[in-house]
Design a protein around this motif. Sequence first.
Motif, PDB file in Angstrom:
ATOM      1  N   ALA A 150       0.814  -1.216   0.000  1.00 48.36           N
ATOM      2  CA  ALA A 150       0.000   0.000   0.000  1.00 48.36           C
ATOM      3  C   ALA A 150       0.850   1.269   0.000  1.00 48.36           C
ATOM      4  O   ALA A 150       0.325   2.365  -0.122  1.00 48.36           O
ATOM      5  CB  ALA A 150      -0.908   0.008   1.222  1.00 48.36           C
ATOM      6  N   GLN A 206      -5.347   1.398  -9.476  1.00 45.14           N
ATOM      7  CA  GLN A 206      -5.988   0.142  -9.084  1.00 45.14           C
ATOM      8  C   GLN A 206      -7.233  -0.069  -9.924  1.00 45.14           C
ATOM      9  O   GLN A 206      -7.457  -1.139 -10.471  1.00 45.14           O
ATOM     10  CB  GLN A 206      -6.431   0.204  -7.611  1.00 45.14           C
ATOM     11  N   ASN A 248      -3.821  -3.235   5.197  1.00 45.22           N
ATOM     12  CA  ASN A 248      -4.606  -2.206   4.542  1.00 45.22           C
ATOM     13  C   ASN A 248      -5.721  -2.912   3.778  1.00 45.22           C
ATOM     14  O   ASN A 248      -5.516  -3.426   2.691  1.00 45.22           O
ATOM     15  CB  ASN A 248      -3.719  -1.398   3.603  1.00 45.22           C
ATOM     16  N   ARG A 278      -8.450  -2.166   2.134  1.00 43.14           N
ATOM     17  CA  ARG A 278      -8.897  -1.778   0.809  1.00 43.14           C
ATOM     18  C   ARG A 278      -7.911  -2.212  -0.270  1.00 43.14           C
ATOM     19  O   ARG A 278      -8.277  -2.841  -1.267  1.00 43.14           O
ATOM     20  CB  ARG A 278      -9.078  -0.259   0.789  1.00 43.14           C
ATOM     21  N   VAL A 279      -6.640  -1.904  -0.030  1.00 44.83           N
ATOM     22  CA  VAL A 279      -5.623  -2.269  -1.008  1.00 44.83           C
ATOM     23  C   VAL A 279      -5.575  -3.785  -1.161  1.00 44.83           C
ATOM     24  O   VAL A 279      -5.456  -4.329  -2.260  1.00 44.83           O
ATOM     25  CB  VAL A 279      -4.250  -1.727  -0.574  1.00 44.83           C
ATOM     26  N   ASN A 280      -5.709  -4.474  -0.035  1.00 42.06           N
ATOM     27  CA  ASN A 280      -5.678  -5.932  -0.081  1.00 42.06           C
ATOM     28  C   ASN A 280      -6.785  -6.499  -0.947  1.00 42.06           C
ATOM     29  O   ASN A 280      -6.570  -7.404  -1.730  1.00 42.06           O
ATOM     30  CB  ASN A 280      -5.839  -6.495   1.330  1.00 42.06           C
TER      31      ASN A 280
END
Lengths: 512, 493
Positions: free
Chosen positions: A432, A443, B401, B403-405
């Motif tokens: 991240a 993304q 994290n 969301r990133v995951n």
Amino acid sequence: MSTMEGGLQQLLAFPPYPMPATPLPDSEYDKQIKAHIQYLNTIPASKLTNGVPNGGGDLLDIVDPSVNTTSYLYILLAYISGSSSKQKLGAVSDSFALGSPLWHKSLEFMDRFDPIQVRYAGNEFRRLVEAVASRARTFSQPFAAVPAIRTAILRVDHSGATFTSTHLIFARLCLEARAYTDALPVLDEIIYYLPCATNKGAENNMFPYLNSKHESSSTYITQESGLSAKLDYRDHLQYFLFGAMLYMGLKEWKKALLFLEIAMTSPVTNNASKIQVEAYKKWVLVSLLYKGSLPSMPKTISSVAAKQYSVVGRPYEGLAAVFMAGIKEEEGVQRLIEEARVGAQFWSHDSNAGLVSQVIEAYRKFSILELEKTYCALTITEIARYTSPDPYDYAETGQYVVHLISSRQLNATISEPTQDPATWIIRFSDSASGPLARSEEQQYEALSKQTRKVKALTDHIKEIDRKLSLSKDLLADAKRRKKEKNEQGGNEGETVWGRDGFDQDEDMMADM
Amino acid sequence: MEPSYFVQARRAGRVVVEEPPKFDLDDYISKYKGRTRFDRLSLIGTSSSYLCLEALKAAIAEAKQGSDVGRYESAVSSLREISPTDPDAILDAAWVGTTKAQVKRNTDTLELELKTYKNNLIKESIRMGYDDLGNHYHRIGDLSKANKAYSQMREFCTTNSHIVIMNMHLINVCIDQRSWFAAQNHIQRIRGATGGQKFPEAEKNSAKLAAAHGLASLASGNYRDAAIDFIGTDPRMSQAKLDDPTDEEAYNEVLTPSDIAIYGGLCALATMERGELQERVLNNTDFRNYLELEPHIRRAITYFVSSKYSPCLQILDSYKADYLLDIYLQPHFQNLYHDIRCKAIRDCLAPFSCITMSALAKIFNSDEEAIMLEIQQMIKREQINARINSVDRVLYTKQKNGRVNVFDTALAAAKEYERTSHLRIMRMQVINAGLEVKGDSGRGQRGGGNINQEWAPPPSSSYESRGTTGSGPQHGGYNGAGDLMDGKSGTRG
């Protein structure tokens, strides 16, 4: 036709000139071009190379390849095979040398031909491509044919989704010419279809005309079309092996792995092919280069083939084991070098020595990546101690880490409080944060790109499904079931398996 | 001065305990009866450099009271290696001779008796005959014959209690043989699945069965199963009179109630979370009966539950010698201790997002370097999810994290789907086009060698590392790409 004058007019007879206000309907176009080709087949080659009498000039200068594609193609071939040796297939005239006018005309043709018309002259078109390729190779200038054949492949089938024998010729030319980047436009198109014997009756009903708009190139590039030679099992295996090697030349490890896997997992009746074994050996090395570890063999490989891969590829698996154990135990590279030295004759025999030496180089990178799992921050001195060839050369280690970060192989930041590299601090980032982290927009973009790809894939799957439902085997099976049903009908009543048979039968009918 | 025997033992990777244990040897051994007394003494004699002489001499005396010549000889030879000049280190040949003769006589008598019983066809007599023979073989240390004799009792058992007796014998022999799997099998034969017994006759053995099962689980490394077995042991054994050989509750030919507390407590500490320890161990009224016999285990668990890791580990450290001199714990204590410590570190990190190494070292009675090494190992084994900042000497637990995951996993899943679909499609296409690799199955691998000449491997070695100047290899070879196992090319060549 007694004179070529009249002949010329007939050569130019298709397509009709001037163009009709409304384009010919597909059926009419089909009828006319078929008649035209029938006519072309009757003309002796010598007539085509004689030129127009009364100083009318060379036919190649008169006929426009982009308009009268089929005629032009026949004339070209007549010149290439040489006027003397009439219709002898495969013969190549001496005048067809690299750089000759005829050569240039051939290359120009590939750039300009009408992709619809060549569907009707697949065999002739393929003969031209093969002649160009073999000429380039006899003159030891494989690259001379690469751009033209690439254009030709993509113009015949802009989706690039159907494999042809031309693909293999192209890949081999690129490999010989070391033209790795030039191969990409063809290699990067995903192959979904191999030309197969189709159920003519069914397909012809659905796609009666070659000139119509086809959703999938697989419906006009068939075994009968001549656009691909009859394939042998070695052909597609070699294409994927060569393709993988082209990707390896560009260090596109991920794509190379996919190609190698396609070759490795290709079904096998008894024993694996030598080509597949070569693919397996490279797969082991490329896996190390891409991931730093060797995954287990793909499950779809038959047990016999898997065993054969393991037997023949044992030195490679041994090398991989040393590589992975060394990374895990934080050992130096010496054991790996020793292992590579012991197996040197294997690698050079298989022409994999270059890859092996890259594996040894990559060891250092993966050693550093391994540290990332345990540490979030480290000094250069520590990195040097764990991973560098000379554990006291901090300047070199610092440079190496900077190189990894700037080439986007390592997601980390470096802070340099002083000029002395020994004081530098590396901070590993997680997904991240850090220089490789993607923003929300990126993304999203990546996700929607992937969505498009999967959608395209789904379309192809539908097409493949349709094809399978028309395949002879399946229809024969359905017929057999229906017959059984009729024979059984009434007197036996409904046994348990009979019922199952009926249900499927119903579905088959619905599909048809 | 440590005898050279232990230096060698340590070099050979065996456990050597230097510290004196907390127990008094006489007291300790008086709690046991039967064969385990010798086994325990012998183990202490060969692994404690502090108690070795005392224990081995006791072991020799113990052996001489019995009729197992083999163990007498082994004890004497161990003593001779440690202290060659000791008077006990000389083999008493006369005793060996007479004992051997006596054993032979006994064996013959019992075999003969059994034969007579068999001729008379009286089931009960035959069963008793096998029982006697089994006991005899067990006594003299011929465990496989004992096992056989007991097993042969089966068809002559007429009541449930006979079956129970037979299996109890077999369980004990299997424990002596260290055949843990077989022991568990015999236990299952008389023990129901849910803790109750299959036969009412087995009820009075329930504590023994649970303990034996726990022991077998511990010995096979299934610490969690062992913990559950031990803490579920019926409290009836806890008050057994160990010095009274007629007390049927006592199981001290295998283990004592104190052992149950220690084994169960350690296994529970190693495998259970804090809430579970409180719920299933400390609040367990049945197991409390055992825990009261070993208050230090109870204290250690209480400390662990209340997150006081340092005193908990201190207790375990101080009893380390005792545990390592226990016949069943010795091979497992290091693992158990490591698991407990890992779990403590993990629990300790849970509330922090970062913690300095020095603070961590203080909590776990260690210095910074040692704890850092330990943490490194734990991260490598994926036992904790954290990363070390070795510059500031701080441990950061990994923050997720979310969301990133989610983005990353979704993307990875889609790519994987695309990739595998493509591979499957290609397989289908190859089959559909009839392009499977066709080989001659009859030729075997012999053909492989011939093909290599036919098929020149492609010029992959040119990538980067080697210059691209070399004259390219011959490519004509590709056309002859032969099949790996295809014999045809061989016949051509």
